[in-house]
Design an enzyme around this catalytic site. Sequence first.
Site, PDB file in Angstrom:
ATOM      1  N   VAL A 194      -5.293   2.259  -0.427  1.00  0.00           N
ATOM      2  CA  VAL A 194      -5.001   1.741  -1.604  1.00  0.00           C
ATOM      3  C   VAL A 194      -5.382   0.407  -1.700  1.00  0.00           C
ATOM      4  CG1 VAL A 194      -3.431   1.529  -3.570  1.00  0.00           C
ATOM      5  CG2 VAL A 194      -3.160   3.458  -2.274  1.00  0.00           C
ATOM      6  N   ASP A 195      -5.011  -0.435  -0.694  1.00  0.00           N
ATOM      7  CA  ASP A 195      -5.461  -1.762  -0.386  1.00  0.00           C
ATOM      8  C   ASP A 195      -7.193  -1.865  -0.272  1.00  0.00           C
ATOM      9  OD1 ASP A 195      -3.074  -3.171  -0.314  1.00  0.00           O
ATOM     10  OD2 ASP A 195      -2.779  -2.858   1.528  1.00  0.00           O
ATOM     11  N   VAL A 196      -7.476  -1.136   0.434  1.00  0.00           N
ATOM     12  CA  VAL A 196      -9.092  -1.157   0.515  1.00  0.00           C
ATOM     13  C   VAL A 196      -9.752  -0.632  -0.754  1.00  0.00           C
ATOM     14  CG1 VAL A 196     -11.028  -0.242   1.946  1.00  0.00           C
ATOM     15  CG2 VAL A 196      -8.863  -0.769   2.917  1.00  0.00           C
ATOM     16  N   ASP A 222       0.794  -1.199  -0.111  1.00  0.00           N
ATOM     17  CA  ASP A 222      -0.101   0.060   0.017  1.00  0.00           C
ATOM     18  C   ASP A 222       0.977   1.338  -0.012  1.00  0.00           C
ATOM     19  OD1 ASP A 222      -3.217   1.375   0.900  1.00  0.00           O
ATOM     20  OD2 ASP A 222      -1.364   2.120   1.824  1.00  0.00           O
ATOM     21  N   GLY A 248      -9.456  -3.553  -3.193  1.00  0.00           N
ATOM     22  CA  GLY A 248     -10.348  -4.546  -2.759  1.00  0.00           C
ATOM     23  C   GLY A 248     -11.908  -4.404  -3.293  1.00  0.00           C
TER      24      GLY A 248
END
Length: 409
Positions: free
Chosen positions: A181-183, A149, A186
């Site tokens: 960024v990860d969220v 991230d 997803g």
Amino acid sequence: MTNSRALQGVRVLDLTRVLAGPFCGQILGDLGADVTKIERPGAGDDGRMYGFSALKDSEGNPTRESAFYLTANRNKKSLTCNLSKPEGQELIRKLVAEYDVLIENYKVGNLARYGLDYESLKAINPRLIYCSITGYGQTGPMAPKPGYDGLFQATGGMMAVTGIPAGQPGAGPLKAGPSLVDVFTGHNAALAILGALNQRHSTGLGQYIDVALLDCSVAMVSHIMQDYLVSGNPPPRLGNGGNGGGPADLINCSDGIIYITAGTDEHWRLLTELMERPDLFSDPRFDTNPKRGTNRNELVAIINQWSMAWKGADLLEALDKIGLPAARYNELPDVWEDVQVQHRKLKVTVPHPLAGEVTMLASPLAYMSGSPMDYTAPPTIGQHTDEILGSQLGMSEDEIAELKAKGII
């Protein structure tokens, strides 16, 4: 009206770990899909060891269920499987024949070595929707590199517009606290999968989905990046300032902080009347939104000089009466004292096999009128291995015991 779940009947194999991929699988699970999380025997998801805190068992001892892991793995079952072994690979192939979706976030090419890439599995199940989540995508000069991230908050532009403004003490870029960024990745992966499931109704075929943290990191800079594309001028960092109309910023009161957004000229007029400073509305420094943006430091200083005479609750009440958007600033413990947060039931407590129960963030998808939300706790490592191999693949207890003895599961 039936009380079926939105994705009831959809089966998902979740071969992901850490955050972006597991978050995608969790969204599908929240919507009612039957999500089977594949984990390494003994070790499990790397995310089980991330973060600051771990769940304690019913006797107060720490477990391997980290808070980081708990945030992205509810509404799943866990099956342990050693993908590096031929027997483990064969188990995945057998499951793929019965599943609708596979999500993975291995390095580019890694699963192809095991015959678990999309082309190989499509031959087993042409209806399979196969979603790969990587840092840089499946193609290009940086495709083989791993990605996390923070790298993409730096690379994609978010840090360029986040942080303390130039000319102020400590000026410079800042990473956002959560792994945004990860969220965001997803969520985008889950959206792509939902689109592919819908298209499959008409084509009868699955498809391959390539989702990259890099792509998502650039896209999530959103209107600020679009401003740059239109003007060619990089917008300045605004600190806590809003990106649209203003003044919009944190404001100091005598006993704390609140946030106001006077986003339109009418809001600004109402604020100047509350301040008993109608002269500010016509002041040539502040009489248009662009000017209030250019001179925001000077304007916020004037507002702070006035607001320090107020208690936060009193000022929020006064702003509410005139229809000006404002909110109190909350530290994390304060969030759960917020009456609207409590009303929306934004945390849930569910049974947990080790701790007795666990309190988790609620799903923001909980208010779908025809798809009631159910919650199950994030699984322990391999919690459902016997159940899945027995009920879905028809394996006997002896066959399962032999796989365990060999370290396959």
